[in-house]
Design a protein around this motif. Structure first.
Motif, PDB file in Angstrom:
ATOM      1  N   THR A 118       0.840  -1.183   0.000  1.00  0.00           N
ATOM      2  CA  THR A 118       0.000   0.000   0.000  1.00  0.00           C
ATOM      3  C   THR A 118       0.877   1.235   0.000  1.00  0.00           C
ATOM      4  N   GLU A 126      -3.211   3.681  -2.390  1.00  0.00           N
ATOM      5  CA  GLU A 126      -3.229   2.808  -3.554  1.00  0.00           C
ATOM      6  C   GLU A 126      -2.611   1.465  -3.206  1.00  0.00           C
ATOM      7  N   LEU A 127      -3.046   0.417  -3.898  1.00  0.00           N
ATOM      8  CA  LEU A 127      -2.435  -0.900  -3.793  1.00  0.00           C
ATOM      9  C   LEU A 127      -1.584  -1.117  -5.040  1.00  0.00           C
ATOM     10  N   LEU A 140      -9.239  -0.773  -6.346  1.00  0.00           N
ATOM     11  CA  LEU A 140      -9.790  -1.106  -5.033  1.00  0.00           C
ATOM     12  C   LEU A 140     -11.023  -0.269  -4.747  1.00  0.00           C
ATOM     13  N   GLU A 141     -11.946  -0.856  -3.996  1.00  0.00           N
ATOM     14  CA  GLU A 141     -13.094  -0.102  -3.507  1.00  0.00           C
ATOM     15  C   GLU A 141     -12.746   0.661  -2.235  1.00  0.00           C
ATOM     16  N   PRO A 144      -6.835  -1.102   1.820  1.00  0.00           N
ATOM     17  CA  PRO A 144      -6.653  -2.282   2.677  1.00  0.00           C
ATOM     18  C   PRO A 144      -5.728  -1.996   3.848  1.00  0.00           C
ATOM     19  N   VAL A 147      -2.852  -7.360   3.594  1.00  0.00           N
ATOM     20  CA  VAL A 147      -2.797  -7.921   2.239  1.00  0.00           C
ATOM     21  C   VAL A 147      -2.132  -9.289   2.276  1.00  0.00           C
ATOM     22  N   HIS A 158      -7.401  -9.141   0.696  1.00  0.00           N
ATOM     23  CA  HIS A 158      -7.122  -8.025   1.603  1.00  0.00           C
ATOM     24  C   HIS A 158      -8.340  -7.709   2.462  1.00  0.00           C
ATOM     25  N   SER A 171      -8.657  -9.239  -5.137  1.00  0.00           N
ATOM     26  CA  SER A 171      -8.401  -8.345  -6.264  1.00  0.00           C
ATOM     27  C   SER A 171      -7.488  -9.032  -7.268  1.00  0.00           C
ATOM     28  N   ASP A 178     -12.420  -5.937  -7.911  1.00  0.00           N
ATOM     29  CA  ASP A 178     -12.290  -6.867  -6.792  1.00  0.00           C
ATOM     30  C   ASP A 178     -13.626  -7.529  -6.482  1.00  0.00           C
TER      31      ASP A 178
END
Length: 434
Positions: A118, A126-127, A140-141, A144, A147, A158, A171, A178
């Protein structure tokens, strides 16, 4: 960063199967094997550094310089400024994360070639998936706070916060949307060797994700956090029986339960990779959400001077003393032979056990990042990352020790000295040397 144990409200997915309980007649604590020379010299009342044949003295404050050590595979660390650092062989550390971004979570892919992590900044979190050269963002919604790659390396699982609930999602790393698997508070989970997902929802239900639903396999207790797979069919968890809670093996194929011993309070545990042994500690009167970290807790057994960390052979039902002191981290080696532990017995030390205590570090202090974000949930984290080298010969940890602060690597050998490798507040080894 949202902590795994900060839960509010109660909510979970509908389940479609009922528990069928097949209980054994005996659920007493397993017989403790005191014949093996496993007890370290440290005592509960007064920690000691006395040398005995089976309990080596604390090592010298002088650690080996980093240039003398060629490490196998890749080692990743969270840097002191929140950067993601990676080191291979005897090379220098490389920064994989973007500048001016804060990394809070990270994990290795199953083949050790890539990582996910992350990155947080003023514009959000952000991932990222990357290999040190190329990087890609995973849609991603929600950000996280834990992970874990799936075993086939195609997706990242996640946990994230959604109001007063926790969501578990998968995801795909190819950029697809995801998939939410479960929602509850609290919520912990485990991935089997083939990628089956077991969830512990709301401190009451143990379920297995099947398609778009969660099938209930057992009613559980809030006295533990993450379940753990022994193989693709059996799970370890604390389940509710008519006479009380029991630490038990749950067969997900038929819902049968095989109790190992009764539990009154809270238990933390780590399963060896081969699924044959479990290291555990019972914390008297504690619950999963208020598990103590800094204060000493008395382990609960039938022994007058109770050992704190036991290793239970699941076939013979015999338990062996590993460490005296409160376990703040337990981590099995990839070959399932050795157990590393961050043990609080007056002083906080890293120790390695292999049927007896092999080595013990000088007293350490861990970073606030590790103490607050990782340690309280080690039974979840150590399923997803490890401090062990792929060949099980070295253990890496981040601490302040002997006047230095950063990453150390400790050989799993009697009398071996640790090497200082550089800065870092949390560390994890890639699962393969390639």
């Amino acid at each position: 960063m949202t902590a795994l144990g900060e839960r509010g409200g109660v909510g979970w997915l509908a389940v479609v199967a009922l528990l069928v309980v097949t209980a054994c007649s005996s659920t007493q604590l397993p017989e403790l094997d005191q014949t093996a020379p496993t007890q370290p010299a440290t005592t509960l009342a007064r920690p000691s550094t006395t040398t005995t044949p089976d309990s080596p003295a604390d090592p010298s404050d002088q650690t080996r310089p980093a240039e003398l050590l060629e490490i196998p595979g890749r080692l990743a660390a969270l840097g002191p400024a929140g950067e993601l650092l990676v080191r291979a062989g005897n090379t220098d550390w490389e920064q994989w994360s973007a500048d001016a971004r804060l990394v809070t979570q990270f994990g290795w892919s199953p083949d050790g070639a890539r990582m996910t992590w992350t990155e947080a900044g003023d514009d959000g979190t952000e991932l990222v998936v990357g290999d040190g050269r190329d990087r890609a963002l995973v849609p991603l919604e929600r950000p996280p706070f834990f992970v874990w790659w799936t075993p086939d390396g195609s997706r990242v699982s996640h946990l994230g916060a959604a109001g007063d609930q926790i969501t578990l999602a998968l995801s795909p790393i190819d950029g697809q949307a995801d998939q939410v698997l479960a929602e509850a508070s609290p919520l912990f989970y485990s991935l089997s060797p083939s990628g089956r997902v077991a969830v512990h929802e709301a401190g009451t239900d143990l379920g297995v994700v099947e398609g778009a639903t969660v099938d209930l396999v057992a009613r559980t207790s809030g006295g533990f956090q993450a379940p753990a797979w022994l193989d693709d069919e059996r799970l370890l968890a604390v389940v509710q029986l008519e006479r009380g809670d029991a630490f038990a093996i749950v067969d997900t194929t038929d819902g049968s339960v095989t109790p190992l011993f009764d539990v009154d309070g809270s238990i933390s545990f780590a399963v060896s990779p081969d699924g044959r042994r479990v290291a555990y500690q019972i914390l008297q009167g504690a619950q999963a959400d208020d598990r103590p970290v800094g204060n000493r807790v008395t382990a609960q057994t039938t022994e007058p001077d109770p050992p704190d960390v036991l290793v239970l052979d699941l076939e013979t039902q015999q338990a062996t003393l590993a460490f005296i002191g409160q376990a703040r981290w337990l981590d099995w080696s990839p070959d399932s032979r050795a157990l590393a532990g961050l043990i609080d017995a007056g002083d906080l030390t890293w120790r390695v056990w292999d049927e007896q205590e092999l080595t013990r570090s000088a007293p350490v202090e861990i970073s606030p990042v590790m103490a607050e974000s990782f340690v309280p949930f080690y039974d979840q984290y150590t399923q997803a990352l490890t401090g062990w080298s792929p060949d099980s010969s070295l253990y890496a940890f981040a601490a302040s020790m002997s006047g230095r602060t950063g990453v150390f690597v400790q050989p799993a050998e009697v009398g071996a000295e640790a090497s200082f490798l550089g800065p870092g507040v949390m560390v994890a080894w890639a699962p393969q040397a390639g």
